[in-house]
Design an enzyme around this catalytic site. Structure first.
Site, PDB file in Angstrom:
ATOM      1  N   HIS A  97       0.824  -1.220   0.000  1.00  0.00           N
ATOM      2  CA  HIS A  97       0.000   0.000   0.000  1.00  0.00           C
ATOM      3  C   HIS A  97       0.859   1.272   0.000  1.00  0.00           C
ATOM      4  CE1 HIS A  97      -3.456  -2.506   0.571  1.00  0.00           C
ATOM      5  NE2 HIS A  97      -3.111  -2.881   1.791  1.00  0.00           N
ATOM      6  N   ASP A 142      -2.391 -10.913  -2.018  1.00  0.00           N
ATOM      7  CA  ASP A 142      -2.915 -10.474  -0.731  1.00  0.00           C
ATOM      8  C   ASP A 142      -4.410 -10.193  -0.932  1.00  0.00           C
ATOM      9  OD1 ASP A 142      -1.631  -9.013   1.960  1.00  0.00           O
ATOM     10  OD2 ASP A 142      -3.514  -8.096   1.309  1.00  0.00           O
TER      11      ASP A 142
HETATM   12 ZN   LIG Z   1      -3.598  -7.450   3.172  1.00  0.00          ZN
END
Ligand SMILES: [Zn+2]
Length: 257
Positions: free
Chosen positions: A119, A156
């Site tokens: 992220h 993920d």
């Molecule tokens: Zn994650």
């Protein structure tokens, strides 16, 4: 021959936080205990320099990371209090992915028992991620090892939005993300290829979607290096995710990749 990268420093304490950095140590100890790896298979992370950080991050964010002087807004964006201990730990995770890529280029396989900070944006931290280890390691492989095309396979449960934004417009890196549609990040980025799954998707549905998309993407792009983020938060019962893969599904997923 070293195949696995780990450092005890991966586990910088985040008291009371939903993200548990001790999971890296627990996973590592489990691998040692069940004999999957021995001490001789383990390497330490590479050292991360300013030049390395600049491969994936802006000069301003690089300066903050190196000085350790973060604002309250920086911590709010990353959704955790960024201390000097925390940023040092994130440098180790990034160095771990760089080292794992180096091992893979030497031996065919390298695994970082940490990392996955997908992220992190070029100019800021986000979603518990401060240094985008995948972006940094991909660019390092291109610069130092002459790898032309890199594919990042991000499985993920959350979209690899930071990685996608860093490589937007860069045709030498293919970002592939399979993720749950209705969780963080609320505003998704456009990866080279995104596969979205609804809340509650089963292992069978997940594997069908993966097998439909990944081989075609690999055939089309023909990468010289693949970085695989093997996120375990796709498993049933994960605190932040809502998919329903079993441990056996997870093994099938990893075998498929
Ligand atoms: Zn994650």
């Amino acid at each position: 021959m070293a195949v696995l990268v780990f450092s005890p420093g991966y586990a910088a304490p985040l008291p009371g936080h939903v993200f548990r950095p001790d999971k890296f140590r627990l996973a590592f100890e489990m691998l040692l205990k069940d004999g999957t790896v021995s001490r001789g298979d383990v390497a330490a992370p590479a050292k991360i320099s300013k030049r390395d950080l600049l491969l994936a991050h802006t000069p301003a964010w690089t300066r903050k990371c190196l000085s350790g002087r973060f604002t309250a807004a920086d911590s709010a964006a990353a959704e955790m209090k960024i201390t000097k201990v925390v940023i040092r730990s994130h440098f180790l995770h990034a160095g771990g992915t760089v080292k794992a890529v180096e091992l893979s280029l030497e031996n065919g396989l390298g695994i970082n028992c940490g990392g996955g900070s997908h992220h992190a944006r070029a100019d800021r931290g986000a979603g518990f991620c401060l240094v985008n280890d995948l972006a940094l390691a991909a660019r390092n492989a291109q610069k130092e090892y002459g790898v032309k095309k890199v594919m990042i396979v991000d499985l993920d449960v959350h979209q690899g939005d930071g990685t996608a934004s860093i490589f937007r417009g860069d045709r030498s890196v293919f970002t592939f993300s399979v993720h749950q549609s209705d969780i963080y990040p609320e505003k998704k980025e456009r990866s080279s290829l995104d596969v979205e799954l609804p809340r509650g998707a089963t292992g069978a549905a997940y594997l069908r979607a993966l097998r439909r998309a990944l081989p075609k993407a690999l055939d089309r792009f023909k990468p010289g290096l693949v970085l695989y983020l093997a996120g375990a938060d796709v498993c049933r019962g994960d605190l932040l995710g809502g998919l329903r893969l079993s441990p056996a599904d997870l093994r099938r997923r990893d075998a498929c990749v």
